[in-house]
Design an enzyme around this catalytic site. Sequence first.
Site, PDB file in Angstrom:
ATOM      1  N   ASP A  37     -30.738  14.340  22.164  1.00 20.23           N
ATOM      2  CA  ASP A  37     -30.762  14.177  23.623  1.00 20.23           C
ATOM      3  C   ASP A  37     -29.635  13.276  24.114  1.00 20.23           C
ATOM      4  O   ASP A  37     -29.020  12.538  23.347  1.00 20.23           O
ATOM      5  CB  ASP A  37     -32.113  13.626  24.091  1.00 20.23           C
ATOM      6  CG  ASP A  37     -32.452  12.262  23.503  1.00 20.23           C
ATOM      7  OD1 ASP A  37     -32.176  12.045  22.303  1.00 20.23           O
ATOM      8  OD2 ASP A  37     -32.974  11.403  24.239  1.00 20.23           O
ATOM      9  N   GLU A  86     -34.497  10.126  22.252  1.00 21.35           N
ATOM     10  CA  GLU A  86     -34.060   8.787  21.833  1.00 21.35           C
ATOM     11  C   GLU A  86     -33.694   7.924  23.029  1.00 21.35           C
ATOM     12  O   GLU A  86     -33.834   6.715  22.983  1.00 21.35           O
ATOM     13  CB  GLU A  86     -32.860   8.899  20.888  1.00 21.35           C
ATOM     14  CG  GLU A  86     -32.492   7.587  20.193  1.00 21.35           C
ATOM     15  CD  GLU A  86     -31.580   6.681  21.001  1.00 21.35           C
ATOM     16  OE1 GLU A  86     -31.481   5.491  20.661  1.00 21.35           O
ATOM     17  OE2 GLU A  86     -30.965   7.143  21.984  1.00 21.35           O
TER      18      GLU A  86
HETATM   19 ZN   LIG Z   1     -27.553   7.232  20.852  1.00 20.93          ZN
END
Ligand SMILES: [Zn+2]
Length: 372
Positions: free
Chosen positions: A82, A140
Amino acid sequence: MTSTAPRPAVPTGLDLSADLLTLTRAVCDVPSVSGDERALADLVETALRPCTHLEVLRDGDTVVARTALGRARRVVLAGHLDTVPVAANLPTRVTGEGPDAVLWGRGTVDMKAGVAVLLSLAAELTTPSDDVTWVFYDHEEVAADLSGLGRVVERHPDWLVGDFAVLGEPTAGGIEGGCNGTLRARVVVPGVAAHSARAWTGVNAIHAAGEVLRRLEAYRPATVSIDRLDYREGLNAVLISGGTAANVVPDRCEVTVNYRFAPSRTADEAIAHVREVLAGFDVEVLDVAAGALPGLGHPAARAFVSAVLGAGGPAPTAKLGWTDVARFSALGVPAVNFGPGDPLLAHRDDERCPVAQVEAVHAALRAWLTRA
Ligand SMILES: [Zn+2]
């Protein structure tokens, strides 16, 4: 390749045997803002499935692929799929040519160039020196409780087993070992409310908080050396609030402190240290996350450091911010960060990465994983 010819806006497949620049652009050009990783995770899974040397597993939008060669050691190489929101910086574009080529766009630094390097090697290295587990995970860049890696730690800890892990987060091509831990605590300083015209009948909580601030100002943070890496600590007031009105002696003042502590301290030791520094005050711990030891003394890590130095990379340094390496550390797997891209350019609208750095990281990892 620095062609500026028109390209399809969003790739519909990933060719893992393509040159690194082409593959990195393809990975970047599939938007995958946190929560919207499905399309990219599908492409990653589809591209890895035909690799007969890999077992491919999936949980949500996390894809794991691993060899099973019966090697003495297993290493884990991981990257998140992401990105932060796109800022009109996709599709990617290239400026410069040859050794000066620079790839611009969301994710080129954090951390799709790293993902492209891992994908390329996952497909190419059919018989690596160590068994390898490749991890491509979701979520993340958002709250820690959404982390795809955290989810896999809980649901399938066996997927992440290994002797050593490398996270492909941007480090400008140098090794950043372990990470500091972080603790937040609220210090509540009481007082007695009164009309400020008759202040002697109250106790001013904001004034009383002065002692908290003086202790923090006088505090001299330690620098802790581990595996010859220097972890600089810090203990800071980060928020302060108090008072109810301009004519009232305040009866409460809250100071939020953040302690960044070396990975050699446990979470409990960090809590005890903050309580000791602020002895006499009411210290309420809000959250605490232990750091991660760099583990550079491990044989697999030593071979990795040699490969990076051999490829002309800089000497390892300490990672100071908390990162997902701590999730590996909590599983007993020492971990480092190593990836292309200047971390100072992460999340910026002008996010960009030198193509030569992507190639250097690829070369170092390849040398490590194919050593005799
Ligand atoms: Zn990163």
